[in-house]
Design a protein around this motif. Structure first.
Motif, PDB file in Angstrom:
ATOM      1  N   MET A   1      -2.149 -12.721  12.058  1.00 51.14           N
ATOM      2  CA  MET A   1      -2.741 -14.032  12.214  1.00 51.14           C
ATOM      3  C   MET A   1      -1.969 -14.797  13.283  1.00 51.14           C
ATOM      4  N   LYS A   2      -2.704 -15.377  14.220  1.00 56.35           N
ATOM      5  CA  LYS A   2      -2.097 -16.147  15.301  1.00 56.35           C
ATOM      6  C   LYS A   2      -1.696 -17.522  14.781  1.00 56.35           C
ATOM      7  N   LYS A   3      -0.458 -17.925  15.086  1.00 58.47           N
ATOM      8  CA  LYS A   3       0.034 -19.243  14.701  1.00 58.47           C
ATOM      9  C   LYS A   3       0.014 -20.165  15.915  1.00 58.47           C
TER      10      LYS A   3
ATOM     11  N   GLU B   1       5.129 -18.466  20.103  1.00 57.50           N
ATOM     12  CA  GLU B   1       3.778 -18.760  19.609  1.00 57.50           C
ATOM     13  C   GLU B   1       3.083 -19.723  20.585  1.00 57.50           C
TER      14      GLU B   1
ATOM     15  N   ALA C   1      -9.664 -18.829  18.735  1.00 59.12           N
ATOM     16  CA  ALA C   1     -10.056 -18.279  17.429  1.00 59.12           C
ATOM     17  C   ALA C   1     -11.060 -17.142  17.569  1.00 59.12           C
ATOM     18  N   GLN C   2     -11.706 -17.025  18.717  1.00 61.34           N
ATOM     19  CA  GLN C   2     -12.636 -15.924  18.944  1.00 61.34           C
ATOM     20  C   GLN C   2     -11.887 -14.606  19.018  1.00 61.34           C
ATOM     21  N   GLU C   3     -10.596 -14.678  19.395  1.00 65.21           N
ATOM     22  CA  GLU C   3      -9.783 -13.481  19.570  1.00 65.21           C
ATOM     23  C   GLU C   3      -9.203 -12.963  18.250  1.00 65.21           C
ATOM     24  N   GLU C   4      -8.784 -13.885  17.374  1.00 61.70           N
ATOM     25  CA  GLU C   4      -8.183 -13.486  16.099  1.00 61.70           C
ATOM     26  C   GLU C   4      -8.120 -14.681  15.152  1.00 61.70           C
ATOM     27  N   GLU C   5      -7.851 -14.390  13.870  1.00 62.06           N
ATOM     28  CA  GLU C   5      -7.715 -15.466  12.892  1.00 62.06           C
ATOM     29  C   GLU C   5      -6.527 -16.338  13.261  1.00 62.06           C
ATOM     30  N   MET C   6      -6.637 -17.629  12.899  1.00 60.34           N
ATOM     31  CA  MET C   6      -5.598 -18.560  13.305  1.00 60.34           C
ATOM     32  C   MET C   6      -5.102 -19.414  12.146  1.00 60.34           C
TER      33      MET C   6
END
Length: 175
Positions: free
Chosen positions: A1-3, A41, A111-116
């Motif tokens: 998950m991206k922070k 991040e 957010a299109q790239e990964e969950e955030m």
């Protein structure tokens, strides 16, 4: 998950300038530490930005205190915050009103790239922090959104608490 960390309006006018408060001054060190904790991040920062016609705007008519006038010392990000943001390679967004549609759009694109997981800190809890939190929640209803109450200050302690409650009621985690 991206922070992702979003630092809202940590500008001189909101800390010790035209609209400054003791509570805003008290969170500066906490915000620096928070930015440093996001090493590696994504970090965004916003800057409340007004022009010479501020007093003619809707906001200026309701809050007739010139502040965050582009190019002034009051508009600038507090030095120690700016230094931490520079080290974090933060992206700066100038915003002419409480909430930033540009910020919400940029976060939506990420957010299109990964969950955030998005964390908001800054000033003022009861105006710009809550406005941006709700815009982001509307744009990204499934994202984890939170705010650190020790890194925020409101116009008054009472309105700070009211904004935190509003965010909790809208499923924004308050830590």
């Amino acid at each position: 998950m991206k922070k992702v960390l979003v630092v809202i309006d940590m500008q001189n006018d909101f800390i010790d300038g035209a609209l400054g408060t003791r509570e805003a001054q008290a969170i500066v060190g906490n915000v620096v530490s928070k930015i440093e904790s996001y090493k590696g991040e994504t970090v965004f920062a916003t800057r409340d930005t007004h022009g010479e016609n501020y007093l003619e705007t809707s906001e200026g008519k309701h809050l007739p205190v010139p502040h965050c006038m582009k190019g002034t010392r009051g508009w600038e990000i507090r030095d120690e915050i700016r230094e931490a943001l520079d080290k974090a390679d933060a992206e700066m967004i100038n915003k002419p009103s409480f909430g930033s549609e540009e910020l919400a759009e940029r976060l939506s694109a990420l957010a299109q790239e990964e969950e955030m997981e998005i964390e908001l800190v800054g000033l003022c809890t009861d105006i710009c922090v809550v406005s941006n939190a709700l815009l982001i929640k509307a744009k990204l209803p499934e994202a984890v959104i939170k705010t650190d109450s020790s890194c925020c200050a409101g116009v008054t302690p009472k309105s700070h608490e009211a904004a935190l409650l509003t965010m909790k009621m809208c499923q924004i985690e308050v830590i």
